[in-house]
Structures are given as C-alpha cells and as structure tokens.
Scaffold this motif. Structure first.
Motif, PDB file in Angstrom:
ATOM      1  N   GLU A 116       0.887  -1.211   0.099  1.00 16.79           N
ATOM      2  CA  GLU A 116      -0.093   0.020  -0.063  1.00 16.79           C
ATOM      3  C   GLU A 116       0.640   1.297   0.009  1.00 16.79           C
ATOM      4  N   ALA A 119       2.301   1.930  -3.361  1.00 15.90           N
ATOM      5  CA  ALA A 119       1.332   2.424  -4.358  1.00 15.90           C
ATOM      6  C   ALA A 119       1.142   3.891  -4.112  1.00 15.90           C
ATOM      7  N   GLY A 200      -0.701  -8.649 -10.489  1.00 12.74           N
ATOM      8  CA  GLY A 200      -1.904  -7.805 -10.157  1.00 12.74           C
ATOM      9  C   GLY A 200      -1.195  -6.948  -8.883  1.00 12.74           C
ATOM     10  N   HIS A 204      -1.082  -2.716  -9.641  1.00 10.36           N
ATOM     11  CA  HIS A 204      -1.756  -1.716  -8.648  1.00 10.36           C
ATOM     12  C   HIS A 204      -0.805  -0.687  -7.983  1.00 10.36           C
ATOM     13  N   ALA A 207       0.009   1.740 -10.526  1.00  8.49           N
ATOM     14  CA  ALA A 207      -1.410   2.501 -11.074  1.00  8.49           C
ATOM     15  C   ALA A 207      -1.578   3.497  -9.807  1.00  8.49           C
ATOM     16  N   ASP A 209      -2.561   2.876  -6.850  1.00  5.82           N
ATOM     17  CA  ASP A 209      -3.874   2.368  -5.954  1.00  5.82           C
ATOM     18  C   ASP A 209      -3.509   1.520  -4.810  1.00  5.82           C
ATOM     19  N   GLU A 211      -5.135   0.767  -1.891  1.00  6.68           N
ATOM     20  CA  GLU A 211      -6.046  -0.205  -1.314  1.00  6.68           C
ATOM     21  C   GLU A 211      -6.109  -1.312  -2.096  1.00  6.68           C
ATOM     22  N   ALA A 212      -6.157  -1.185  -3.596  1.00  5.66           N
ATOM     23  CA  ALA A 212      -6.052  -2.298  -4.182  1.00  5.66           C
ATOM     24  C   ALA A 212      -4.744  -3.197  -4.007  1.00  5.66           C
ATOM     25  N   ALA A 213      -3.683  -2.616  -4.030  1.00  4.36           N
ATOM     26  CA  ALA A 213      -2.424  -3.330  -3.783  1.00  4.36           C
ATOM     27  C   ALA A 213      -2.252  -4.072  -2.443  1.00  4.36           C
ATOM     28  N   ALA A 216      -4.522  -6.986  -2.748  1.00  2.00           N
ATOM     29  CA  ALA A 216      -4.020  -7.979  -3.693  1.00  2.00           C
ATOM     30  C   ALA A 216      -2.717  -8.663  -2.802  1.00  2.00           C
TER      31      ALA A 216
END
Length: 233
Positions: A116, A119, A200, A204, A207, A209, A211-213, A216
């Motif tokens: 997180e 990212a 993935g 993330h 990119a 991101d 929260e998505a990182a 994942a």
C-alpha cells in the motif's frame, strides 16, 4: 462420509482455490481421516464438497502425487490412494502452531502495508523499472531459482516504499518465512498462481492504487500461509 471428513472437506475460498485444496487434502491425510492405503473420495464428489472445479482438484492431486502423498491406480478398483506410509516430515519439518502464526502474522502486516505504501508514493522511473525487472525475473524463473527471485520481488516492493526501516522489517519477516518455505514442496500450479498475483500487485502499485495493492498482497500472502499451515502446523 464421517463427520471428520465432512469437516475437513468443506468448501474452499475462491481466491486461492488450488492452495486451499492442497491444504484440505494434506490435513485429511495427516489427521488420518484418509489413512495410508485408503482411497480419497471420488473426484466428482470431492470437487463438489470442496466447491472447486475438477481441473483444480486434479492439479492439487497431481501435485501431491509428485510430492509422494498419494498415488493413482487404474482399473475397476482404481482411484487416488494415500501412499503407505505417507512421506515422513523433513527433519524439523513440523513447526509449533504459535511460531508459525507469529511469522505469518508479521509477514501479513508488514508486506500488505508495504504494498500500500509503495502504491501511495510517487515512484521515479528507476524504481518503476526495478519493480518490472524483478517481476519479469520471478515470472521467468526456473523451479530451483523461484524462491530466491520471489524474495527479490517482495523486497523490491518494500524498497519502493522509500523507507529503509520498513524494508529491513520486511527482509526479516521474509527470512523467517523462507526458512518455513524450504520445508515444503514446490508446487508448480501454486507458482503459476503466485505469478498471476504478482502481476496484479505490481500493476496496482504502478497505478497508484494503494487499497487495491494492499488487498492483492493480502490475498497473495494468504495463499502461501494456507500451504504452510497445511504442511507444517
């Protein structure tokens, strides 16, 4: 099925279906729910109980066959049977539950947080190229090189946070987990799945991101934790 088998062969979660299927089968063997020389439930029944595709179940069984836990027999009375005797644990293979839980909890906390943080940080071109290079190394690694290159990728993610202190903690956590990973077999379907998850995670991060990182990475680490608990707890 007996109540014990019902409890052990319960549905798995979708995110790490292969890893959890392996864990369910190994645990059933180690607890004696399916003893040496006994046959596993039929493929259709077992896949239905676990809530996985028959392809996923076959991959799990093939991996355990390669590791010496089960064997396939043909003919009228064929099927998949637990080897007699099953493989003995490697010296020092079993790990106290509290030690295993401690190592996995630390890793989950610091590595998900690192993904997180990486990212959420503005990465420079060198840092971005480094992440992609480590990702490619891991994806293209030969079996005997996989864990070393996997470690390099995870440490590159920690380095991308820009925090030397966090990187040091991740390195310590990873060293503890590597000692555990060296005690269980390498399962090619798990490595292929890990590589998909790595793509993935890095995607993330690049990119931006956070929260998505984190999500994942948490799912990725949970797959490894499931296998470690199945083989070592």
């Amino acid at each position: 099925m007996t109540p014990l088998r019902d409890a052990l062969f319960r549905p798995v979660r979708a995110g790490n279906a292969f890893e959890e299927t392996v864990e369910r089968l190994v645990r059933a063997i180690r607890l004696g729910a399916v003893g040496p020389g006994e046959r596993l439930p039929a493929e259709r029944e077992l896949a239905g109980r676990l809530g996985v595709s028959r392809v996923t179940l076959r991959e799990a069984i093939r991996s355990l066959q390669d590791a010496g836990y089960v064997e396939s027999r043909r003919g009228r009375y064929g099927g998949t049977f637990v080897t007699s005797p099953p493989p003995a644990p490697a010296p020092g293979g079993r790990v106290p539950a509290e030690d295993l839980a401690d190592a996995l909890t630390l890793r989950a906390a610091v590595e998900a947080g690192a993904a997180e943080c990486a990212a959420d940080r503005a990465l420079d071109p060198v840092e971005r190229r480094n992440l992609l290079a480590r990702l490619a190394e891991c994806r293209d690694a030969a079996l005997e090189e996989y864990r070393r290159r996997d470690s390099r990728l995870h440490l590159a993610i920690a380095e991308a946070t820009g925090s030397s202190s966090l990187t040091a903690v991740v390195a310590d956590a990873r060293a503890r987990v590597n000692e555990l990973l060296d005690r269980i077999p390498l399962l090619p379907p798990n490595l292929a799945h890990s590589n998909e998850q790595h793509e993935g995670i890095v995607g993330h991060i690049l990119a931006g991101d956070g929260e998505a990182a984190r999500r994942a990475m948490a799912e990725h680490l949970d797959g490894t934790a499931v296998l470690l608990r199945g083989f070592l707890a």
